[in-house]
Scaffold this active site. Structure first.
Site, short mmCIF file in Angstrom:
data_model
loop_
_atom_site.label_atom_id
_atom_site.label_comp_id
_atom_site.label_asym_id
_atom_site.label_seq_id
_atom_site.Cartn_x
_atom_site.Cartn_y
_atom_site.Cartn_z
N ILE A 70 0.86 -1.19 0.00
CA ILE A 70 0.00 0.00 0.00
C ILE A 70 0.89 1.24 0.00
CG2 ILE A 70 -1.84 1.24 1.20
CD1 ILE A 70 -2.49 -1.37 2.67
N GLY A 102 0.52 -20.68 7.92
CA GLY A 102 1.64 -19.80 7.61
C GLY A 102 1.32 -18.32 7.77
N GLU A 125 3.65 -16.74 12.93
CA GLU A 125 4.94 -17.37 13.22
C GLU A 125 4.77 -18.40 14.34
OE1 GLU A 125 7.83 -16.41 11.73
OE2 GLU A 125 6.97 -14.73 10.60
N LYS A 154 5.07 0.02 13.26
CA LYS A 154 4.49 0.64 12.05
C LYS A 154 3.73 1.91 12.40
CE LYS A 154 4.13 -3.78 9.59
NZ LYS A 154 3.25 -4.98 9.46
#
Lengths: 429, 429
Positions: free
Chosen positions: A135, A186, A189, A204
């Site tokens: 993005i 998946g 983790e 972030k």
């Protein structure tokens, strides 16, 4: 001018970046006038570099070789973690190289050290891939929105958490079961703490909040809460209240100039724009003066989406290196370079068709015969009687078919003497 | 280096652009190191320029004065229409000036003539405001997504049509009645044909399709259908099918390399991301190789959103003029420039609180007493009996209150001897 790129780290994002560069370098040359070349790849072991060496790339296990290679102007760091990347990037910036990284942990933790080195050496340190994967929110904030002051941000910036919360809403299941499933698929983790305890989201959000405020926002000083402890009962109650639960990174510019930056789960009304951002998708919702609210949604992680953001940064730097800010290449926009347009007749679609007919025996047979003759496969049909004198509304939806065929069918039905008014057709999107 | 801006057209977007520049010029100087100055404004009459002259701007009614002023490096055209802007922009580009415009009709119709003049003179002709108002989709396509090939676009690019369709779904009413209402509210022009017959959407989609394909897409050759003729019956039927109706600009890259570009109303499943883009909002949904699907939503028109996009372009050019492609200014990102963070205690929110209590007389009174003592105003309360031996789940939502107060209330309730487990708290977003 030929521009050399070196890449440290050949894991998921690193190998994706090599792939995209290999694929797009001819386009960069022909359409953007940029001569970009991969001049060196580095990974921890020969086993990791071997497949790239086999494709003709110069490979090494010694990052310093790339950092000090004068033929490399752009160094791409895709290893992750803190210490080695910090050392490499400092050295590269000090050596006058531009740097591109996807490493949000590093930017959030050591950005305040690295950006000044970049400034001192008059080089770029770009990090579009660090937030929201593919993005393009970083560039939007750095460039497109300079005419606005960003007042607030609400971000879904961790796909693992969003996947878990979405599953808990859609498929039921308690946190632990859904996490186990996410690990199997998946999406999480083996050690999920970085994601589910919102450390990744905090990195972030801190980066976004720094850009939005023009101040350094330290994630270590923020309120950060993950999604552990949310149970099915919370999900059910949220639903009864017409809400969903999302892990949000939140930024607000307070009236007094202070910055409200935090990460925690939130109840959101189901009709909120962010409520429909499900699964591993990411989204950033901004409120800015002048602009108002804006939402950007897309893949927040993954090999190629993240790598595409890395490549966007590489090209941004290459443009500056090549031309010192030349015009964007719009030379393709010429009448003698016209697109070969798909003719209307060849458009293929599903169609919604509404016919208004006299309500008489045989009408339906006549219509379906017209469809058959045009070779159109009907998906569904509904007939409604009207109160108006003996008229019927008949609605068909079709499977995908050619526009020319559906136009032929419409014309045939409109010609029927029982047709009261021309058909209304709307295409499925 | 000081950079001069001239603006032709002082209507809605033009006056908004002057306002934003006046407001942001100090920020551009202090934070971006850009010395930008408005050096001339032009409108049709002295009556239009008078309020700007009164604020100290040099004003004229003769566009040529700005076009040939050597102190102006960036010319902004915000008049609209075809002929005069075409003449002005050609002349300005030929004179070596960079140009910014919001004029989608001009770009779609005469871009193929103007972009080559820009290329020849090595100047930029930028048009972010031409599509999607404040949504930074043009820059995203030109810069961020260079690592991707755009495979498809679905755009809601006309706020008037989207407003009309949304009203027909939400409030009922037939097309004509809703259009009349939209005209009364200023969302539709007295002569609505440009919007409702999708000419405006066609201009915009043609620009997007050109950028996406790297080819010139001529809107005059596209299939273009507006929203006239859609009736309440279509709305009701769409709803029964779980769909909404949107006017979409559509771009597809066909397998054989041809381009499918068109504008027409579409039935969309209610759970499609574009289905919740309502009212005057615009949105562009892209599918790109490497990146996957991305959605950008925001204000598609309006004085300040559009002007903010114009200003973004002005700054993009100013950056290049000033520095030949210097690094983005990240100097603020330093530990000695830390944000003054709002302390956690001062966060204000609505809260969802779930208590698990022994089901005994007086429990509810004890909780509400704790809330009263913390000064918290309750928005709603639901009590559920559990099948587990005599436990009750009690859920409160609060009006907006301080985090410190709600924490105090939680602590007080958790200390009650009838509390079975610690409270669960989730904030409203």
């Amino acid at each position: 001018m030929s521009i050399g790129v070196g890449i440290i780290g050949l894991g998921t994002v690193g190998s994706g970046t090599v792939e995209i560069l290999e694929e797009r370098i001819p386009f960069f040359a022909s359409e953007l006038g940029l001569d970009i070349e991969i001049r060196g790849l580095c990974a921890k072991s020969d086993a990791e570099t071997a497949p790239f060496a086999a494709r003709g790339h110069r490979c090494t296990t010694n990052a310093d070789e790339l950092i000090h290679d004068p033929s490399i102007q752009i160094l791409v760091e895709l290893v992750g973690g803190y210490d080695l990347p910090r050392k490499w990037i400092s050295a590269a910036l000090a050596a006058g190289k531009h740097v591109v990284t996807a490493n949000k942990a590093l930017i959030a933790k050591h950005g305040a050290e690295l950006f000044p080195i970049a400034a001192e050496n008059k080089v770029d340190l770009l990090f579009e891939a660090a937030v929201g994967g593919g993005i393009p929110v970083i560039r939007a904030m750095q460039e497109s929105l300079v005419g606005c002051e960003i007042r607030s941000i609400r971000g879904i910036v961790n796909g693992t958490c969003n996947y878990i919360l979405t599953s808990m809403f859609k498929d039921g299941g308690d946190f632990d079961a859904v996490l186990a499933e996410a690990q199997k698929l998946g999406y999480a983790e083996a050690n999920p703490t970085f994601d589910v305890d919102a450390i990744d989201s905090a990195h972030k959000l801190a980066i976004l909040a720094s850009l939005a405020s023009g101040k350094f926002v330290d994630f270590r000083k923020m309120l950060v809460e993950g999604i552990r402890g949310i149970g099915q009962i919370d999900v059910r109650m949220a639903r009864e209240m017409g809400c969903t639960i999302k892990l949000l990174g939140i930024f607000n510019r307070c009236e007094d100039g202070r910055i409200d930056a935090r990460v925690h789960p939130c109840l959101l009304p189901e009709n909120h724009l962010l409520s429909s951002v499900d699964g591993v998708l990411n989204a950033v919702h901004l409120e800015a003066t002048n602009l108002g609210p804006t939402l950007m949604t897309g893949a927040g992680a993954g090999k190629l989406p993240t790598a595409s953001a890395v490549v966007g940064d590489v090209v941004a730097i290459a443009r500056k290196l090549a031309s010192g800010g030349a015009p964007l290449p719009m030379g393709f926009f010429r009448e003698d370079n016209a697109a070969d347009l798909l003719p209307r007749d060849e458009i293929r679609n599903g169609y919604y068709l509404r016919f208004t007919m006299r309500d008489r025996a045989g009408v339906l047979a006549a219509i379906t015969q017209a469809f058959k003759e045009a070779g159109i496969s009907v998906a569904s049909m509904i007939q409604k009687h009207s109160t108006k004198g003996g008229e019927a509304t008949i609605i068909f939806t079709t499977h995908k078919c050619a526009e020319s065929d559906v136009q032929a069918a419409i014309a045939a039905v409109d010609r029927l003497e029982d047709s009261v008014e021309p058909a209304k057709m709307i295409r499925f999107g």
